[in-house]
Design an enzyme around this catalytic site. Structure first.
Site, mmCIF file in Angstrom:
data_model
loop_
_atom_site.group_PDB
_atom_site.id
_atom_site.type_symbol
_atom_site.label_atom_id
_atom_site.label_comp_id
_atom_site.label_asym_id
_atom_site.label_seq_id
_atom_site.Cartn_x
_atom_site.Cartn_y
_atom_site.Cartn_z
ATOM 1 N N LYS A 28 38.064 36.354 39.579
ATOM 2 C CA LYS A 28 37.000 37.221 40.080
ATOM 3 C C LYS A 28 37.546 38.564 40.543
ATOM 4 O O LYS A 28 36.958 39.615 40.268
ATOM 5 C CB LYS A 28 36.233 36.531 41.210
ATOM 6 N N ARG A 33 37.683 44.470 39.371
ATOM 7 C CA ARG A 33 38.484 45.684 39.256
ATOM 8 C C ARG A 33 38.541 46.192 37.815
ATOM 9 O O ARG A 33 38.615 47.406 37.598
ATOM 10 C CB ARG A 33 39.887 45.430 39.819
ATOM 11 N N ARG A 129 27.029 40.153 56.567
ATOM 12 C CA ARG A 129 28.476 40.360 56.596
ATOM 13 C C ARG A 129 28.817 41.775 57.068
ATOM 14 O O ARG A 129 28.128 42.733 56.751
ATOM 15 C CB ARG A 129 29.081 40.098 55.210
ATOM 16 N N GLN A 176 40.151 43.592 50.596
ATOM 17 C CA GLN A 176 38.973 44.413 50.335
ATOM 18 C C GLN A 176 39.068 45.749 51.061
ATOM 19 O O GLN A 176 38.758 46.800 50.486
ATOM 20 C CB GLN A 176 37.711 43.669 50.755
ATOM 21 N N ASP A 327 40.390 31.982 50.598
ATOM 22 C CA ASP A 327 39.198 31.414 49.981
ATOM 23 C C ASP A 327 39.314 29.922 49.697
ATOM 24 O O ASP A 327 38.320 29.272 49.349
ATOM 25 C CB ASP A 327 38.885 32.139 48.668
ATOM 26 N N LYS A 354 33.062 35.473 56.110
ATOM 27 C CA LYS A 354 32.926 35.324 54.668
ATOM 28 C C LYS A 354 31.440 35.194 54.302
ATOM 29 O O LYS A 354 30.569 35.588 55.059
ATOM 30 C CB LYS A 354 33.735 34.103 54.206
ATOM 31 N N ARG A 401 31.491 28.518 47.832
ATOM 32 C CA ARG A 401 32.689 27.697 48.033
ATOM 33 C C ARG A 401 32.409 26.477 48.909
ATOM 34 O O ARG A 401 33.063 25.443 48.755
ATOM 35 C CB ARG A 401 33.821 28.547 48.598
#
Length: 451
Positions: A28, A33, A129, A176, A327, A354, A401
């Site tokens: 991902k 990117r 978030r 990030q 993650d 998250k 997740r």
């Protein structure tokens, strides 16, 4: 996840051993990117193996809104005709990132130093978030921000007409935040410097170098990474083959370890040193894991990961390992439920911000299935070996997740495990249920999670 998506309860139960060779979707981080750098490059970038999850497709939509031409051919290869750095168009409409935290934060970095205005929205989870961690350095570079209290979505930015280079010390381990500042630095004259006290995944740095940016990385006497980027390079189109996502590979890997008799090989997985913390931890726990066919592809180490069912033992995971597996802690907690003794996981403050408060969501999911655990402010301890586990309903909180981790739990539990919404899995792993079915797993769809 789309605002209009309907919850899709799923249930997993123990069955036969898991066997076979599989490939998980493309990474991902690299997929996001690839689309972004392709949009900023001159010429046509081609991408094979792109993750076609909702998060990544939302990033593709954002790059199209800024003028890039993106299409997929009949062979599944994506072609990106870039607009070139400094030439982004102003989006005509709001940009909906759904559940994509990486996509929205990195796009803010790109747009923040281009003289355009944009408005970003997201689903209920993304709208909770924090965005201030990215917006604070962008404001220092000249970006104007209009946001509600707490710098949360929906919000609007206007990029700086004359952006200013900054030296920015990242206050928390976050790829990030680092990446957003570097992407903002691309269209900023002079040198942008990012100081990273604790190393995080370095895909942005590697891909920037591959696209022709003038970027260097050194280590200071305290061990911090000093990243220097000279602004306004001409990025050159590339051909990218996206390797398998190690965060997605984590689910079949743990499932094979805890399901008796299993023998699974996950092919073509990215083995970047900043992404393999889970593998290191599972081997320390006694996991039978071997790397086969290791090779270099596109500047990254990749390989096939063979996993056989193992008797695991509890360990303490070093806190400084968290950035390389942040993650993967939800599915590590599932592995810990089948290990002998306690598994202690400190340094988890990042899990609070998250897609959900992932630390709390994991703890509640474990408790719902009879697994002893202790949740701290930034840590989790799981006691393995409890009898009769399973049988619970897990609230996913729109977190892919959490959904996948507890479906893995059900494959080795004495009683079936239900997640209230499996639809969220499409954000990162749209082939999850079909891939597991091919290994022999029993995962079924329900009309009602309480059924």
């Amino acid at each position: 996840m789309s605002h209009a998506s309907t919850p899709r309860p799923l249930r997993s139960r123990a069955g036969s051993a898991l066997t076979g060779r599989i490939r998980v979707p493309g990474d991902k981080s690299v997929s996001h990117r690839s689309l972004m750098f392709g949009a900023l490059a001159v010429g046509r970038t081609t991408v094979t193996g792109l993750l076609e999850g909702e998060d990544v497709l939302n990033t593709a939509g954002a790059m199209r809104a800024a003028g890039a031409r993106i299409h997929k051919d009949e062979n599944g290869t994506y072609h990106i005709d870039g607009v070139g750095l400094g030439s982004l168009l102003e989006p005509e409409d709001v940009i909906d990132f759904g559940n994509a935290g990486t996509g929205v934060r990195l796009t803010m970095g790109i747009f923040g130093t281009h003289p355009i205005a944009a408005t970003f929205v997201g689903d209920a989870s993304l709208s909770r978030r924090p965005m201030g961690r990215v917006l604070d350095p962008l404001r220092q570079m000249g970006t104007q921000v209009v946001a509600r209290a707490g710098d949360r979505l929906p919000l609007s930015i206007r990029g700086a007409d004359m952006p200013l280079p900054i030296t920015y010390r990242v206050p928390m381990p976050s790829a990030q935040v680092k990446s957003a500042v570097l992407l903002a630095g691309l269209n900023t004259p002079g040198e942008t410097v990012v100081i990273e006290p604790i190393a995080t995944r370095d895909h942005t740095e590697k891909m920037l170098a591959g696209f022709g940016a003038d970027i260097s990385v050194t280590i200071d006497e305290q061990g911090a990474r000093i990243i220097r980027l000279k602004g306004r390079p001409e990025l050159k189109a590339q051909a990218i083959d996206v390797p398998g996502d190690p965060s997605s590979a984590a689910f079949p890997i743990v499932a094979a370890l805890i399901t008796p008799g299993s023998d699974v090989t996950v092919e073509n997985v990215l083995l970047n040193e900043h992404r393999t913390g889970l593998i290191t931890t599972l081997i320390e726990m006694g996991g039978d894991i071997t790397i086969e066919n290791e090779r270099m592809a596109g500047g990254e180490r990749v390989g096939d990961i063979r996993v056989r069912a193992s008797k695991l033992k509890g360990v303490t995971v070093p806190a400084n390992r968290a950035p390389s597996m942040i993650d993967e802690y939800p599915v590590l907690a599932v592995a810990a439920a089948f290990a002998e003794g306690d598994t202690h996981m400190p340094g988890l403050e990042e899990l609070r911000v998250k897609e959900s408060d992932r630390l709390a969501a994991v703890a509640r999911g474990l408790e719902a299935n009879g697994i002893p655990c202790k949740e701290g402010e930034a840590e989790l301890t799981v006691t393995g070996g409890a009898s009769g586990i399973g049988g619970g309903i897990v609230t996913t909180h729109l977190d892919h997740r959490i959904a996948m981790s507890f479906l893995v739990l059900g494959l080795a539990s004495g009683k079936a495990v239900t997640v209230d919404d499996g639809a969220v899995i499409a954000t990162s792993f749209p082939t999850f249920t079909s891939l597991f079915a091919g290994l022999g797993a029993e995962i079924s769809e329900l009309e009602d999670a309480r059924a």
